[in-house]
Design an enzyme around this catalytic site. Structure first.
Site, mmCIF file in Angstrom:
data_model
loop_
_atom_site.group_PDB
_atom_site.id
_atom_site.type_symbol
_atom_site.label_atom_id
_atom_site.label_comp_id
_atom_site.label_asym_id
_atom_site.label_seq_id
_atom_site.Cartn_x
_atom_site.Cartn_y
_atom_site.Cartn_z
ATOM 1 N N SER A 1 102.284 105.931 48.798
ATOM 2 C CA SER A 1 101.786 104.660 49.315
ATOM 3 C C SER A 1 100.346 104.747 49.815
ATOM 4 O O SER A 1 99.683 103.720 49.976
ATOM 5 C CB SER A 1 102.697 104.162 50.435
ATOM 6 O OG SER A 1 102.830 105.167 51.412
ATOM 7 N N HIS B 1 99.413 104.258 57.247
ATOM 8 C CA HIS B 1 98.561 103.532 56.292
ATOM 9 C C HIS B 1 97.352 102.973 57.027
ATOM 10 O O HIS B 1 97.257 103.090 58.246
ATOM 11 C CB HIS B 1 99.379 102.422 55.622
ATOM 12 C CG HIS B 1 100.600 102.960 54.940
ATOM 13 N ND1 HIS B 1 101.858 102.890 55.489
ATOM 14 C CD2 HIS B 1 100.741 103.632 53.781
ATOM 15 C CE1 HIS B 1 102.730 103.488 54.689
ATOM 16 N NE2 HIS B 1 102.070 103.953 53.653
ATOM 17 N N ASP C 1 103.184 101.179 62.261
ATOM 18 C CA ASP C 1 102.631 101.918 61.123
ATOM 19 C C ASP C 1 101.340 102.609 61.554
ATOM 20 O O ASP C 1 100.316 101.962 61.746
ATOM 21 C CB ASP C 1 102.364 100.961 59.950
ATOM 22 C CG ASP C 1 101.863 101.700 58.709
ATOM 23 O OD1 ASP C 1 101.619 102.922 58.792
ATOM 24 O OD2 ASP C 1 101.715 101.056 57.648
#
Ligand SMILES: *[C@@H]1O[C@H](CO)[C@@H](O)[C@H](O)[C@H]1NC(C)=O
Ligand SMILES: *[C@@H]1O[C@H](CO)[C@@H](O)[C@H](O)[C@H]1NC(C)=O
Ligand SMILES: *[C@@H]1O[C@H](CO)[C@@H](O)[C@H](O)[C@H]1NC(C)=O
Ligand SMILES: *[C@@H]1O[C@H](CO)[C@@H](O)[C@H](O)[C@H]1NC(C)=O
Ligand SMILES: *[C@@H]1O[C@H](CO)[C@@H](O)[C@H](O)[C@H]1NC(C)=O
Ligand SMILES: *[C@@H]1O[C@H](CO)[C@@H](O)[C@H](O)[C@H]1NC(C)=O
Length: 410
Positions: A139, A386, A383
């Site tokens: 990702s 990312h 998160d």
């Protein structure tokens, strides 16, 4: 230069008078010398010479400066795109929409000793005209792909040719540049299977470090630029195999087994990958492989599923990094080592090129640039892995532009 071996035009002068003959020989010799002297110029047009000159200057400047060593400095210019001008910006990376202070956007990467040119979408599209570029990895590879899609769509609207339900495999096409941009999903680059325990996925993987995963390699033919990366999926409990033998495990406490550590796993999987590409016969001639080095998460006081968060509002300082001892730095070092090995082998062979996109250190500073709680995907899960868009991940593409420009035009 042996004048005696000159071809037939000399013989046609045989019947001339001595004086005329001498004049003839004189002018002929003059002509010949002119041709010899200007031969190199005949074979390279003026514009080509100018171009080589520019490239030379460009390289000289670059050699004096390591683009990957530097610091983040304040930059209050507006980013090249924002959540209104990039139609493909994913909701979970649209951090300011979900309340993150946009202050994190206003930094630029300043290499020690030179300036990193600002991303130029038109220039990038010209570099990759008629080419296929693929981000290959997990990702975080997709994060860089999403950034590039936003950056380039400022100049030309891409057409979506393919997208699976999770967005793991995507193909976009920029018609007026005949440029294809892809993202190809693979967590480990090598073969791996998740263990099923009592009928459900266990999040424990068996990894075959010496077996390349053909689900991504079968998409390599035709790709001109392959940006590969890996890392974070290895940081979990895994069982490592080579030659079909169980060697040991990572993040494990099995009594009868050695914990080999995930750095070992990452290094060996990368070794298999680079060796596969180096010897790949179906790969495009002159394919450029870019190894994007590892970037860490910045969870504090916990991790993904136990309350970890990353709410800093400034990049870390050098002293807060202590990167020489950190996990991220050890992973990055092992990747650079494997890269060094493949570089040594290809130098003797030519054709395929390998380039390092060493973003680790720059990103280790950026504890302030993750979505944290500003992403609204899972409640109470932050998160910190990312990167928000726009954001520092755009710099990866800024650096990519410089390295591709250098390596695709030689
Ligand atoms: C874009 O970001 C601004 C904050 O800069 C936010 O107020 C707005 O809701 C966002 N719009 C969209 C469409 O995401
Ligand atoms: C696009 O580029 C590819 C690869 O160079 C070439 O084969 C193809 O003919 C090009 N297509 C168009 C429409 O120019
Ligand atoms: C799997 O199921 C068996 C029988 O229901 C149970 O005894 C065992 O603890 C389970 N194993 C795991 C890892 O959940
Ligand atoms: C270690 O022990 C487990 C069960 O206790 C067994 O399944 C496994 O095969 C053993 N591994 C080795 C390498 O002996
Ligand atoms: C970050 O979150 C912690 C825990 O909720 C809080 O104590 C701290 O003040 C926050 N820091 C900032 C800069 O918001
Ligand atoms: C890391 O180590 C190198 C060499 O051992 C040293 O030059 C450098 O200052 C160290 N950096 C940090 C942040 O500790």
């Amino acid at each position: 230069m042996n004048m005696a071996s000159l071809p037939s035009p000399m013989q046609s002068m045989e019947n001339c008078k001595v004086f005329q003959k001498n004049i003839g020989v004189f002018f002929f010799t003059l002509l010949l010398f002119s041709i010899i002297l200007f031969l190199p110029t005949l074979f390279s047009s003026h514009s080509f010479t100018t171009f080589s000159q520019l490239e030379g200057d460009y390289e000289e400047e670059e050699e004096a400066c390591d683009l990957f060593v530097g610091k983040w400095i304040r930059d209050f210019r507006e980013p090249i795109y924002n959540n209104l001008t990039c139609p493909t910006l994913p909701l979970v990376k649209n951090c300011v929409k979900h309340g993150k202070d946009p202050n994190y956007i206003h930094w630029r990467w300043k290499p020690d000793g030179c300036e990193l040119p600002r991303f130029d979408p038109s220039m990038f599209l010209n570099i990759v005209r008629r080419k296929k570029l693929a981000f290959i990895g997990d990702s975080l590879a997709r994060n860089q792909f999403e950034s590039l899609l936003c950056l380039l769509s400022q100049v030309e609207s891409p057409e979506n040719k393919h997208k699976d339900s999770q967005g793991r495999f995507q193909t976009w096409y920029f018609p007026s540049h005949n440029f294809t941009l892809m993202v190809i999903w693979t967590q480990f680059l090598v073969q791996a299977n998740e263990r099923i325990v009592n009928g459900s996925a266990s999040d424990v993987f068996d990894i075959h470090l010496d077996k390349i995963n053909s689900e991504w390699t079968n998409k390599l033919p035709g790709i001109n630029f392959a940006i590969i990366s890996t890392g974070n999926w290895f940081i979990r409990k895994t069982y490592l195999h080579k030659d079909d033998k169980l060697l040991g495990c990572t993040l494990c406490s099995d009594a009868n087994m050695t914990d080999l550590g995930y750095v070992y796993a990452i290094k060996n999987a990368l070794s298999t990958t680079l060796e596969f590409i180096r010897t790949c016969k179906e790969c495009s001639e002159g394919m450029v492989t870019v190894l994007r080095t590892y970037t860490p998460s910045h969870f504090e006081h916990g991790s993904w599923f136990n309350g970890g968060y990353c709410n800093r509002t400034l990049p870390l300082s050098e002293s807060e990094l202590s990167y020489n001892v950190s996990t991220a730095w050890r992973i990055r070092k092992s990747q650079v080592e494997e890269f060094g090995k493949v570089i040594q082998s290809v130098e003797m062979e030519g054709k395929k090129k390998f380039v390092l996109l060493d973003v680790s250190k720059a990103m280790m500073f950026r504890a302030d640039a993750h979505p944290d709680r500003h992403w609204l995907r899972w409640q109470n899960v932050n998160d910190c892995l990312h990167w928000c868009l726009p954001g520092p991940v755009d710099v990866w593409n800024e650096l990519l532009m410089v390295v591709l420009r250098k390596h695709s035009m030689k």
